[in-house]
Design a protein around this motif. Structure first.
Motif, PDB file in Angstrom:
ATOM      1  N   TYR A 139      18.431  44.750  51.108  1.00 27.47           N
ATOM      2  CA  TYR A 139      17.666  45.682  51.247  1.00 27.47           C
ATOM      3  C   TYR A 139      16.684  46.034  50.226  1.00 27.47           C
ATOM      4  O   TYR A 139      15.404  46.404  50.470  1.00 27.47           O
ATOM      5  N   ALA A 142      13.830  43.694  50.125  1.00 26.53           N
ATOM      6  CA  ALA A 142      12.709  43.954  51.226  1.00 26.53           C
ATOM      7  C   ALA A 142      11.887  44.999  50.636  1.00 26.53           C
ATOM      8  O   ALA A 142      10.779  45.169  50.795  1.00 26.53           O
ATOM      9  N   ASP A 238      13.730  43.777  58.566  1.00 30.02           N
ATOM     10  CA  ASP A 238      12.793  44.379  58.369  1.00 30.02           C
ATOM     11  C   ASP A 238      11.842  44.593  59.532  1.00 30.02           C
ATOM     12  O   ASP A 238      11.970  43.748  60.663  1.00 30.02           O
TER      13      ASP A 238
END
Length: 253
Positions: A139, A142, A238
């Protein structure tokens, strides 16, 4: 005196009757012209439609795969210790199914253990805490738009894990970046492929790692250190279809 019945035809035509006859003839002529126009239009349009259909022969029709099967559950999803940066479940909807991060993680875990079994290696035990740290790193990559083992703060894999829970004697990490619902290079082969399901995405990610010597060494315990006994996968999907995957390995004390 001879009388004519009203129903008898009159030998003389009135001007009004002549005009009615002319109008009828004109209507027939107009109708005939319209019919001819319709036929001509059909002949004119016909070849254009046929040409368009012939052009369709050159269009490649992509076969959509079947939806994913049910993956074998990897393990606990709610461990006692989790990373504060763990985003939880993420997903992306394709034309075939909604690809969810837990499903991809389950498939990757099973696929990695299958590859290890092919080399007579023990299966890795799923570790929910290791998976949470992995998911937080996926995460973070991203969100902060980078792709590396060391984050912008200078933290390496072992640093991230010891900040959460310190019970690994040795620690390793594989990362990968790919996309769903768009063409990507086929791992280890020429040409491209498109991932529409969690199952084929997971297989593609493992193929991607196995095609890279350093990542393959980590999966198959060929890194020169102690062999792994547990691991955890963290996937983040995403909104733009990009997929970040982190697989962390651990050898417990």
């Amino acid at each position: 005196m001879e009388r004519r019945r009203q129903s008898d035809p009159s030998p003389n035509r009135s001007p009004r009757s002549d005009r009615a006859l002319v109008r009828s003839i004109l209507r027939l002529l107009v109708l005939a012209v319209c019919l001819v126009s319709i036929v001509v239009a059909a002949v004119t349009v016909g070849p254009i439609v046929l040409e368009e259909l012939e052009e369709l022969d050159d269009v490649e029709i992509v076969d959509r795969p079947a939806p994913s099967s049910e993956p074998p559950p990897a393990g606990e999803r709610d461990p006692a210790v989790t990373d504060p940066g763990d985003p939880g479940e993420s997903s992306y909807e394709t034309n075939v199914e909604t690809v969810t991060s837990p499903t991809v993680e389950d498939f990757i875990h099973a696929e990695v253990n299958d590859r290890r079994a092919e080399h007579d290696l023990e299966s890795l035990e799923w570790d929910g805490t290791v998976a949470s740290v992995s998911r937080a790193h996926s995460y973070d990559m991203a969100e902060r738009d980078y792709f590396a083992h060391t984050n912008p703060d200078g933290e390496a894999p072992f640093d991230r894990f010891t900040d959460i829970d310190d019970y690994c004697r040795a620690y390793g990490e594989n990362i990968a970046l790919t996309w769903v619902d768009r063409p990507v290079d086929r791992p280890g082969e020429d040409g491209s492929t498109t991932y529409y399901t969690a199952e084929e995405l997971a297989t593609g990610l493992v193929d991607q790692w196995m095609d890279s010597p350093p990542h393959r060494e980590a999966i198959l315990d060929e890194h020169g250190g102690p062999g792994w006994d547990r691991g955890g996968i963290g996937v983040y999907l995403d909104d733009d279809g990009s997929v970040y995957a982190t697989h962390n390995f651990c050898h417990e004390w």
